[in-house]
Design a protein around this motif. Structure first.
Motif, PDB file in Angstrom:
ATOM      1  N   LEU A 179       0.839  -1.193   0.000  1.00  0.00           N
ATOM      2  CA  LEU A 179       0.000   0.000   0.000  1.00  0.00           C
ATOM      3  C   LEU A 179       0.875   1.244   0.000  1.00  0.00           C
ATOM      4  CD1 LEU A 179      -2.726  -1.022   2.631  1.00  0.00           C
ATOM      5  CD2 LEU A 179      -2.783  -1.284   0.144  1.00  0.00           C
ATOM      6  N   GLN A 180       0.455   2.235  -0.759  1.00  0.00           N
ATOM      7  CA  GLN A 180       1.192   3.495  -0.836  1.00  0.00           C
ATOM      8  C   GLN A 180       0.494   4.595  -0.040  1.00  0.00           C
ATOM      9  OE1 GLN A 180       4.144   3.480  -2.236  1.00  0.00           O
ATOM     10  NE2 GLN A 180       3.880   1.370  -2.944  1.00  0.00           N
ATOM     11  N   SER A 182      -1.697   5.463   4.020  1.00  0.00           N
ATOM     12  CA  SER A 182      -2.009   5.079   5.391  1.00  0.00           C
ATOM     13  C   SER A 182      -3.440   5.465   5.705  1.00  0.00           C
ATOM     14  CB  SER A 182      -1.052   5.771   6.373  1.00  0.00           C
ATOM     15  OG  SER A 182       0.284   5.430   6.096  1.00  0.00           O
ATOM     16  N   TYR A 183      -3.971   4.928   6.806  1.00  0.00           N
ATOM     17  CA  TYR A 183      -5.327   5.267   7.203  1.00  0.00           C
ATOM     18  C   TYR A 183      -5.465   6.784   7.374  1.00  0.00           C
ATOM     19  CZ  TYR A 183      -9.458   6.014   9.997  1.00  0.00           C
ATOM     20  OH  TYR A 183     -10.662   6.486  10.460  1.00  0.00           O
ATOM     21  N   GLY A 184      -6.508   7.331   6.791  1.00  0.00           N
ATOM     22  CA  GLY A 184      -6.757   8.763   6.892  1.00  0.00           C
ATOM     23  C   GLY A 184      -6.265   9.566   5.722  1.00  0.00           C
ATOM     24  N   ASP A 185      -5.426   8.958   4.852  1.00  0.00           N
ATOM     25  CA  ASP A 185      -4.958   9.680   3.667  1.00  0.00           C
ATOM     26  C   ASP A 185      -6.124   9.945   2.719  1.00  0.00           C
ATOM     27  OD1 ASP A 185      -2.439   9.626   4.632  1.00  0.00           O
ATOM     28  OD2 ASP A 185      -1.674   8.098   3.267  1.00  0.00           O
ATOM     29  N   GLY A 186      -6.047  11.040   2.014  1.00  0.00           N
ATOM     30  CA  GLY A 186      -7.086  11.381   1.053  1.00  0.00           C
ATOM     31  C   GLY A 186      -6.496  12.116  -0.132  1.00  0.00           C
TER      32      GLY A 186
END
Length: 209
Positions: A179-180, A182-186
């Protein structure tokens, strides 16, 4: 399966005990927030969510409207032996301690609230159970427990009990891809026209903006 009465978080229902002389907006319970629980198993009833042996609060989110802690007034018979012994008295019961920072719809859960010992990490391939309850708020007038007859709103907090869903979550390691994010990225968004952020979505503005 029931039909939600909180579509688009627009729940509104008049309180039957509110004075009829008040405007409809002041007489109505309005959606205020969510409580997210971890459950001990998938058979927990929605009426058992206050039992810490069966359900434990993981997150609580609420509308940003300067309403944080909410209390309901509970009527009991005084057993103190004092001057009010045997009489009906009221005491405030805290129902929610809101942060008043706005609604969120995604949550990162990495620990097991029912785990025994110091290691609370989730176990891969194990089933965990979660559920959420919506709640509403109305305080048309501050409650006076000493007035006779009583004056004000004794129950500002109203919890939903209809159409409660229990969700099974099974954590699994990601071993087949990298995965490139992380949780919360937008995504980075540039507004060309329009207003607002869409149903209360949080925007982290750049320094240039």
């Amino acid at each position: 399966v029931g039909i939600s009465n909180n579509i688009n978080e627009a729940y509104a229902e008049q309180d039957p005990i509110a004075p009829a002389s008040l405007p409809d907006q002041q007489r109505s319970y309005l959606f205020e927030g969510y409580k997210i629980y971890q459950l001990i198993d998938p058979n927990v009833s929605a009426f058992d969510y206050d039992d810490p042996n069966k359900a434990r609060l993981v997150y609580q989110v609420d509308v940003r409207n300067k309403v944080s802690k909410i209390f309901n007034w509970v009527q009991v018979r005084d057993q103190s032996g004092g001057p009010n012994n045997g009489k009906l008295v009221y005491y405030p019961e805290e129902k929610v301690a809101g942060e008043d920072v706005g609604i969120r719809h995604t949550f990162s859960i990495t620990g097991d609230n029912f785990a025994v010992g110091n290691d609370k990490r989730l176990v891969n391939h194990k089933k965990y159970y979660f559920s959420s309850l919506a709640y509403a708020y109305n305080n048309y007038a501050g409650f006076d427990p000493l007035a006779r007859p009583e004056v004000g709103q004794p129950r500002p907090y109203l919890e939903g009990r209809r159409n409660i869903q229990i969700y099974t979550v099974i954590p699994r390691p990601i071993v087949d891809q990298v995965l490139q994010s992380s949780y919360g990225d937008g995504p980075v968004v540039t507004r060309l026209e329009g207003t607002g952020s869409g149903l209360g979505n949080f925007l982290d503005l750049s320094d240039e903006t």
